[in-house]
Every structure is written in structure tokens, then in C-alpha cells.
Scaffold this active site. Structure first.
Site: not given
Length: 259
Positions: A37, A63-64, A158, A162
Site C-alpha cells: 500500500d 505507489d502503483v 472511475y 474500471k
């Protein structure tokens, strides 16, 4: 014997909610877990509690949206546990603005975490899985990738992110099946997590009340473990003939003609 004995899993967004549920359930089923995370204080608190029962869990900052972070975390997993058999791309954020209200910086932030982060994770992990002879990638999407309106809680970024996750999942499932790498997406409906708390929803019951008439199954909102168990299934050999699929966990929302 656990359902995930012998497997090494890397889970993002693991400090709380669906990610933390996945960590706990994977450990219970025998997996070794790298929990990641960007918020390390809460992550380390949870990992330290779990280590008292499950020594095969480590926490790491990730940090993705950062490629270097991904390389460091995957290298850590390989150094500590030998490989990565399962990747759960769970990390995500939500900024509740529509097309006209969304600022460019907000769009970029959501897309960088929710979509770019999934791409970077797969890019880094797939070569490791190829060397290992296969693996399972689980990308956490949303019902907002399947239906519109209330499902995206008024966030165009968002919804778009997705949708991108779902498309990337199908792409990867097709191109890497030859390597025995399975890639599936999970599509939660209303699940009570810290993201819901941050939006001002006080409880699972309160969240459920917002969805009466949309969701078929009471209490009309789910909990993190409802999705965590979906992760377990897709990570396990029970789903060895499943790839490119969309596992919808939404209490019946997308099948409800009244939505």
C-alpha cells in the site's frame, strides 16, 4: 490443507477493505503474502498483527502508478519467497465528479492509479509468472465497468478507469494463456469499505439503504470478505480452467431490470 498452499501472492491496496480481506484470507488458506500500500503506517500496523499468527507475510510500500516501485516490490517478493504466483491488483481511488465537473488533474490521478497501476503490475509480474510456469492475475474492477448511472457514483474517471481494467484483463487473458497465466476481473457492487466511509457513509446498513430497489439480496450492500473470497477462488487451482472472465459480486445489481 489450505486452498492456496504453496502459492506466493502480491496484493495491492492492502491496508484495509477488500485488499486487507484478501491478505487475511490468503494467509488463512496457506499462501505467502506480500501486502502493499502507499499508506505504510496503517499497512504495517495490520501486517504486524497478522505476523503473530502468520509469519509468511511482509508489508511493502507501493505507489502503483510508479514503475520503479513495482520493480522493487516484485524483486522483494522474489527475493523473500522465490516467485509470484498470484497478483491481486486491488488498489484504487474514486473522485466523485462527472464529465463537466472533472478537472484534468483529477482525471489523470484516477487513471494513473486505477488503470495505469494495473498495467504496470501485470507488466512487472508476468515475466516472473512465465518463468514459474504460470500464475493467476486478479484485477479488481467494478460494476461501473458493466453498467452506468448510480454504479459509478458520479465519477466519469472511475467509470473509465474500471472499463480500462476490464479491457486489459481480456487482453492479457488472451495473450498469456499460452504461458498458463490466467487473468480475470472482479466486479464488486456496493461494498462497505474505507472508501465508503470517506464518502460519508457511516455503516454497511446505511450503505444498503441507499441501494434498496437496485440490489436484490439483503442487506443490499456487501462486506469486504464477500470480495475477498472471490479473490481466493480465482487465486486457487479451483479456477484452473477460468480466464478472461468477469466475476460479478454485487447482490444481483447488474441482473436487476429495475436499475
Amino acid at each position: 490443507m489450505g486452498r492456496l498452499d504453496g502459492k506466493v501472492a502480491l496484493i495491492t491496496g492492502a491496508k484495509s477493505g477488500m485488499g486487507l480481506s484478501g491478505v487475511k484470507l490468503f494467509l488463512k488458506e496457506g499462501a505467502k503474502v506480500v501486502a502493499t500500500d502507499i499508506v505504510t503506517d496503517k499497512l504495517n500496523e495490520e501486517v504486524n498483527k497478522l505476523k503473530q499468527t502468520y509469519p509468511n507475510v511482509i508489508g511493502a510500500k507501493l505507489d502503483v502508478s510508479n514503475a520503479d516501485d513495482w520493480k522493487a516490490v516484485v524483486d522483494l517478493a522474489v527475493k523473500k519467497f522465490g516467485t509470484v504466483n498470484v497478483l491481486v491488483n486491488n488498489a484504487g481511488i474514486h473522485i466523485p465528479n462527472g464529465i463537466l465537473e472533472t478537472k484534468e488533474d483529477d482525471w489523470d490521478k484516477v487513471m494513473n492509479i486505477n488503470a495505469k497501476g494495473v498495467w504496470l503490475g501485470m507488466k512487472q509480474v508476468i515475466p516472473v509468472m512465465q518463468q514459474a510456469g504460470g500464475g493467476s492475475i486478479i484485477n479488481n474492477s467494478s460494476v461501473s465497468a458493466l453498467i452506468g448511472g448510480f454504479a459509478d457514483a458520479h465519477s466519469v474517471a472511475y467509470s473509465a478507469s474500471k472499463g480500462a481494467v476490464t479491457s486489459m484483463t481480456r487482453h492479457a487473458a488472451q495473450w498469456f494463456a499460452k504461458d498458463n497465466i490466467r487473468v480475470n476481473s472482479v466486479h464488486p457492487g456496493p461494498i462497505y469499505t474505507d472508501l465508503a466511509k470517506d464518502a460519508g457513509i457511516s455503516s454497511q446498513e446505511a450503505m444498503g439503504k441507499l441501494h434498496v430497489g437496485r440490489i436484490n439480496l439483503p442487506p443490499y450492500a456487501g462486506e469486504a470478505d464477500d470480495v475477498g473470497y472471490g479473490f481466493v477462488y480465482l487465486a486457487s487451482d479451483e479456477s484452473k480452467f477460468t480466464t478472461g472472465t468477469e466475476l460479478v459480486i454485487d447482490g444481483g445489481w447488474v441482473t436487476n431490470s429495475t436499475i
